[in-house]
Every structure is written in C-alpha cells, then in structure tokens.
Design an enzyme around this catalytic site. Structure first.
Site, mmCIF file in Angstrom:
data_model
loop_
_atom_site.group_PDB
_atom_site.id
_atom_site.type_symbol
_atom_site.label_atom_id
_atom_site.label_comp_id
_atom_site.label_asym_id
_atom_site.label_seq_id
_atom_site.Cartn_x
_atom_site.Cartn_y
_atom_site.Cartn_z
ATOM 1 N N THR A 31 14.249 7.002 -13.498
ATOM 2 C CA THR A 31 14.176 7.333 -12.071
ATOM 3 C C THR A 31 13.544 6.188 -11.298
ATOM 4 O O THR A 31 13.988 5.844 -10.192
ATOM 5 C CB THR A 31 13.378 8.626 -11.855
ATOM 6 O OG1 THR A 31 13.929 9.667 -12.668
ATOM 7 C CG2 THR A 31 13.443 9.081 -10.403
ATOM 8 N N ALA A 83 7.999 11.410 -13.741
ATOM 9 C CA ALA A 83 7.228 12.297 -14.614
ATOM 10 C C ALA A 83 8.181 12.965 -15.590
ATOM 11 O O ALA A 83 9.362 13.175 -15.289
ATOM 12 C CB ALA A 83 6.478 13.348 -13.802
ATOM 13 N N GLY A 97 8.367 7.210 -21.759
ATOM 14 C CA GLY A 97 8.772 5.812 -21.901
ATOM 15 C C GLY A 97 7.727 4.949 -22.568
ATOM 16 O O GLY A 97 7.863 3.722 -22.609
ATOM 17 N N GLU A 103 0.548 2.944 -16.855
ATOM 18 C CA GLU A 103 0.830 3.801 -15.697
ATOM 19 C C GLU A 103 -0.461 4.375 -15.131
ATOM 20 O O GLU A 103 -0.662 4.412 -13.912
ATOM 21 C CB GLU A 103 1.791 4.924 -16.099
ATOM 22 C CG GLU A 103 3.204 4.428 -16.360
ATOM 23 C CD GLU A 103 4.118 5.470 -16.966
ATOM 24 O OE1 GLU A 103 5.340 5.240 -16.964
ATOM 25 O OE2 GLU A 103 3.621 6.504 -17.452
#
Length: 220
Positions: A31, A83, A97, A103
């Site tokens: 995304t 998410a 991932g 992150e």
C-alpha cells in the site's frame, strides 16, 4: 474495486497529509508503494523523505525523491504507513514486511501517524493476523516459549527472512489482543526482543480506509 485499486486510492488520498516544504516519513509495504508512486508527482514540493526500509528507500530514490537518514531529522510532521490489522481505536499490528523496528523508529519521530489500508484490515480485536516480533537470533526459542507460557501463543521463526537489522522475525499465532498497550509494554521488556509488532504507543492518528464506496476517514 480490486484490492490493488483500493490501495492506489488510499495512496493517492494520503497526499493531502503531506506538508509542503517538509520531510515526510514513509513506511513499507504494497500500500505504501502506491503512496510513494503518488508522492513522486509532488516531489519538488517536499524536502525529502525518511524511509523505514531498504525497499522503500530504493523506490523513493528511483522516483528522484531525496531520502534522509533518521539521524538527520529532529522531527517529522507526519508518518504515512500501512498496517496488517487496525482496530477501531487506532491500534495496529504491523511487521508483515519485516520492517517493524524501523517503522516504529520513524513513527516515533512523527507528530502524527496516518495509516493507509484497505477495508479488510479493519478488525474489532487484533490478533487474527500473526503478530510479528523482531528478535535477536540467539533469543528466538526463548521468546517463543515465553509467548506460549504468557499468552498461549504459538510462535515460529519466519523462514528465509532476515530483517534489515540482521535479526529474525517470529510470527505468533493464536492471540486475541484485547489490551494492545499492555501486551506491547510487557513484551518489550523480554530479553532478546527488539520490537513487537503491536503499535499501541505509536498508534494511528488517522486511518484512510479504502472501501468500495471510496476512501473512508477514521480519526482516533
């Protein structure tokens, strides 16, 4: 709409949260790739990006976007990331991932966290998606045993995966995370755990949710 079309939709919608002239925090995943592609259209209006993974860095640079090291910035106005699951309070599971540590570092720099996801990621209770945990290799078995004894979870090393930090990922199944903040706080204390993939202290401020009817905005 297909799932890919929904991802592209929220990636485009996230541009409204990018502060012109500032550095933007950029996450990792399919995304986010859509967001990076959209961000390329306004690359001349931002000061650059701080990336949470090697893959995102490569994609940003391929678009001609300057990527700064996290140590080069004091703060970020916004961090935009996906998410694996997000609940109705803005708590998330991340790490599918394998980039969860970086992150969380970039999220910690940001004043706000904008989550971009398709509607399938919205859940009532976190835990159906296996919880990723980055661990130092020598602690993998120890941490797995502790998940079983403390929470009844079944943890397995994700085969063939080494994080950008040189560590392993445990995926923990069988959890129902009713109190994300308490679980995050507890697991963070375990020796050998680098990062647990519950984002409760760094939860989303906003979620842009891709639905068949368009982008739905959730604020927490």
């Amino acid at each position: 709409m297909t799932q890919d079309e929904l991802k592209a939709l929220v990636g485009q919608a996230a541009l409204q949260y990018v502060v012109p002239g500032a550095v933007v925090g950029v996450g990792t995943g399919s995304t986010v790739n859509c967001f990076i592609d959209a961000l390329a259209m306004m690359k001349d209006r931002i000061a650059g990006a701080v990336s949470s993974s090697v893959k995102s860095t490569e994609r940003l640079q391929a678009h001609g976007i300057t990527v700064l090291d996290a140590n080069q910035v004091d703060s970020l106005p916004v961090y935009i990331d996906g998410a694996d699951e997000i609940d109705h309070r803005g708590y998330m599971i991340k790490g599918g991932g394998a980039a969860l540590t970086r992150e969380k570092i970039v999220a910690d720099l940001a004043a706000s966290f904008v989550c971009i996801a398709d509607a399938s990621k919205l859940v009532d209770t976190l835990g159906a998606f296996p919880l990723p945990v980055e661990v130092i290799p020598m602690a993998a078995a120890q941490v797995a045993r502790r998940f079983h004894s403390a929470f009844g979870g079944q943890a397995r090393v994700r085969e063939g995966v080494v994080t950008d930090n040189g560590n392993l990922i445990l995926d923990v199944r069988g959890l129902k995370i009713s109190d994300p903040l308490a679980l995050e706080t507890e697991v963070n204390q375990w020796p050998g755990v680098v990062t647990v993939g519950v984002f409760a202290r760094h939860k989303a401020s906003v979620c842009l949710l891709g639905t068949p009817d368009g982008v739905k905005t959730l604020r927490f």
